[in-house]
Design an enzyme around this catalytic site. Sequence first.
Site, PDB file in Angstrom:
ATOM      1  CG  HIS A   1       1.696  20.711 -42.563  1.00  0.00           C
ATOM      2  ND1 HIS A   1       1.864  20.723 -43.920  1.00  0.00           N
ATOM      3  CD2 HIS A   1       1.314  19.453 -42.245  1.00  0.00           C
ATOM      4  CE1 HIS A   1       1.602  19.524 -44.406  1.00  0.00           C
ATOM      5  NE2 HIS A   1       1.258  18.724 -43.413  1.00  0.00           N
TER       6      HIS A   1
ATOM      7  CD  GLU B   1       4.468  17.270 -41.826  1.00  0.00           C
ATOM      8  OE1 GLU B   1       4.628  16.131 -41.346  1.00  0.00           O
ATOM      9  OE2 GLU B   1       4.271  17.455 -43.055  1.00  0.00           O
ATOM     10  CD  GLU B   2       4.143  17.741 -46.557  1.00  0.00           C
ATOM     11  OE1 GLU B   2       4.903  16.769 -46.398  1.00  0.00           O
ATOM     12  OE2 GLU B   2       2.911  17.620 -46.654  1.00  0.00           O
TER      13      GLU B   2
ATOM     14  CB  THR C   1      31.289   5.103 -74.171  1.00  0.00           C
ATOM     15  OG1 THR C   1      31.826   6.065 -75.094  1.00  0.00           O
ATOM     16  CG2 THR C   1      30.489   4.071 -74.949  1.00  0.00           C
TER      17      THR C   1
ATOM     18  CG  HIS D   1      36.834   7.569 -73.763  1.00  0.00           C
ATOM     19  ND1 HIS D   1      36.805   6.204 -73.890  1.00  0.00           N
ATOM     20  CD2 HIS D   1      36.560   8.065 -75.001  1.00  0.00           C
ATOM     21  CE1 HIS D   1      36.526   5.881 -75.141  1.00  0.00           C
ATOM     22  NE2 HIS D   1      36.369   7.014 -75.843  1.00  0.00           N
TER      23      HIS D   1
ATOM     24  CG  ASP E   1       4.968  22.886 -44.944  1.00  0.00           C
ATOM     25  OD1 ASP E   1       4.121  22.648 -44.052  1.00  0.00           O
ATOM     26  OD2 ASP E   1       5.974  22.185 -45.132  1.00  0.00           O
TER      27      ASP E   1
ATOM     28  CG  HIS F   1       3.151  13.700 -50.146  1.00  0.00           C
ATOM     29  ND1 HIS F   1       4.265  13.268 -49.459  1.00  0.00           N
ATOM     30  CD2 HIS F   1       2.481  14.496 -49.273  1.00  0.00           C
ATOM     31  CE1 HIS F   1       4.268  13.767 -48.246  1.00  0.00           C
ATOM     32  NE2 HIS F   1       3.174  14.521 -48.104  1.00  0.00           N
TER      33      HIS F   1
HETATM   34  N1  BES Z   1       0.307  14.456 -43.324  1.00  0.00           N
HETATM   35  C1  BES Z   1       1.521  13.745 -43.591  1.00  0.00           C
HETATM   36  C2  BES Z   1       1.770  12.604 -42.639  1.00  0.00           C
HETATM   37  C3  BES Z   1       0.752  11.500 -42.712  1.00  0.00           C
HETATM   38  C4  BES Z   1       0.587  10.823 -43.896  1.00  0.00           C
HETATM   39  C5  BES Z   1       0.006  11.183 -41.618  1.00  0.00           C
HETATM   40  C6  BES Z   1      -0.359   9.815 -43.978  1.00  0.00           C
HETATM   41  C7  BES Z   1      -0.909  10.181 -41.692  1.00  0.00           C
HETATM   42  C8  BES Z   1      -1.122   9.521 -42.882  1.00  0.00           C
HETATM   43  C9  BES Z   1       2.687  14.720 -43.509  1.00  0.00           C
HETATM   44  O1  BES Z   1       2.421  15.944 -44.157  1.00  0.00           O
HETATM   45  C10 BES Z   1       3.856  14.131 -44.231  1.00  0.00           C
HETATM   46  O2  BES Z   1       3.782  13.942 -45.414  1.00  0.00           O
HETATM   47  N2  BES Z   1       4.935  13.912 -43.500  1.00  0.00           N
HETATM   48  C11 BES Z   1       6.173  13.514 -44.070  1.00  0.00           C
HETATM   49  C12 BES Z   1       7.185  13.779 -43.003  1.00  0.00           C
HETATM   50  C13 BES Z   1       8.595  13.817 -43.434  1.00  0.00           C
HETATM   51  C14 BES Z   1       8.885  14.925 -44.403  1.00  0.00           C
HETATM   52  C15 BES Z   1       9.476  13.940 -42.198  1.00  0.00           C
HETATM   53  C16 BES Z   1       6.113  12.047 -44.453  1.00  0.00           C
HETATM   54  O3  BES Z   1       5.452  11.235 -43.776  1.00  0.00           O
HETATM   55  O4  BES Z   1       6.731  11.684 -45.462  1.00  0.00           O
HETATM   56 MN    MN Z   2       0.640  16.684 -43.711  1.00  0.00          MN
HETATM   57 MN    MN Z   3       2.608  15.587 -46.314  1.00  0.00          MN
END
Ligand code: BES
Ligand code: MN
Ligand code: MN
Length: 470
Positions: free
Chosen positions: A93, A160-161, A322, A220, A95, A434
């Site tokens: 992917h 994908e993300e 508050t 309040h 993105d 991430h």
């Molecule tokens: N590449 C990751 C998934 C992944 C992470 C595979 C670690 C193997 C090891 C993918 O880009 C990802 O982050 N997927 C998300 C999917 C979600 C948004 C549905 C995830 O796993 O949080």
């Molecule tokens: Mn990925």
């Molecule tokens: Mn990812």
Amino acid sequence: MTDLLLSTDAIETYLDATRDARLESYKAFLRIPSVSGIPAHAGDCRAAAEWLADAMRTAGLEHAEVSETSGHPVVYADWLHAEGAPTVIVYSHYDVQPVDPLDLWTSPPFEPVVVGNRMLARGAADDKGQVHLHVMAAAAVLATRGAFPVNLKYVFEGEEESSSVHLDGWLEANRDRLAADVAIISDSGFFDGNLPAITIGLRGMMYSQIDVVGTDVDLHSGQFGGAVQNPVNALAQIIAVLKGPDGRIRVPGFYDDVQTLTDADRADLAALPFDEDVYRTELGLPALVGEAGFTTLERRGARPTLDVNGIWGGFQGEGAKTIIPAHAHAKVSCRLVSAQDPARIFESFKAYVADVAPPGVTVTVQDLGGGFPSLTPTDHPATQAAARALEATFGRPPLYIREGGSIPVTASFETILGLPVVLLGFTPPDDHAHAPNESMDMDNYETGIRTVIRTWDELVAANAEPVRNW
Ligand code: BES
Ligand code: MN
Ligand code: MN
């Protein structure tokens, strides 16, 4: 064999000569901020898709196209001249995840730099590095051999993300042109460092948002406190009963479709080179915590989870104010395994939240997307071909691992296109996907190019039997 070695030499010469250009091209790709989850970046996602289609055309791939979905486009290209040979779909992917917290980056996330032996930028590892290494592998093969030993169809996704919400529709609409024998997904990783691995298990996902609403505006807390429900308190009460003290998720029916781990499954996980103390210390934690009765690797890869990703509501400024907040919210996700169905889990979750919600507020639960879990057999000939390619290029046989992360398309390739899937990825956890300062180990990137090229040769070797059995 002699032919293969000779052409491998030519490929090495080519890859040596083009190293600098390859690095610049990788950086150019990383400069495009293709964050799929933030609507303001939609134009950047399209720009990344256009850039990629161009790079694929330049590599010599055919029918390169930015193909529309109801969201960010898919980039497709192919090369289909290996008559009688298997056809492989390659998926990664383009993105990326959002970059916050920005202040923790040592250099701006979309200004890639090589620091030590690592490419530092958002997406360097997840997953633009893997997209890019596939395109560079294709360019090297076509420039030196003029042909691939297999037929290739590339599918590079842009959502994908964001849970791949529009990809299934695209796969269904393009079913005919996606006819293939196997899908190779490069979006997973190594177990550690440069230790090659093939991922056999991925967890699925259910992602939701809980909204708790009281009044139209804050009240309040002296004038109204004691007489009305407080939405933040109510949300805390709900969250507090989602899991028990034993780490078990309390949503009724949640575990119905979770298969019990076999002794062999447990033995495989226990045999991985994993030191729990080192893991805990590197995380800087006083203790590891999880579902009772399971090891850390089982909890992380083979058992379902429920986690609050974020929670907000009420006054968060300096000092004291508050109020009875008007509303409160939480993002809650579950990682799923075995036969757990994200839609069913969402319905059970929603019903349970309604059940445990205290009176005096309106509680709603939104579905923010999800994906099915997947488990691939290790003995498939295509998996074994990838394993031989990893061993030939990284110098050691791969480990077979279950990852806790999710790649929604994995199950879709199996269910919509009926394809076996091989998860051939090159990014270990220390690439910090991430997180701030995401990076890609340049040895894994460079060797990954060789692995991909070798995989195509090994697939043909695996297919040399008179009758194709997969
Ligand atoms: N590449 C990751 C998934 C992944 C992470 C595979 C670690 C193997 C090891 C993918 O880009 C990802 O982050 N997927 C998300 C999917 C979600 C948004 C549905 C995830 O796993 O949080
Ligand atoms: Mn990925
Ligand atoms: Mn990812």
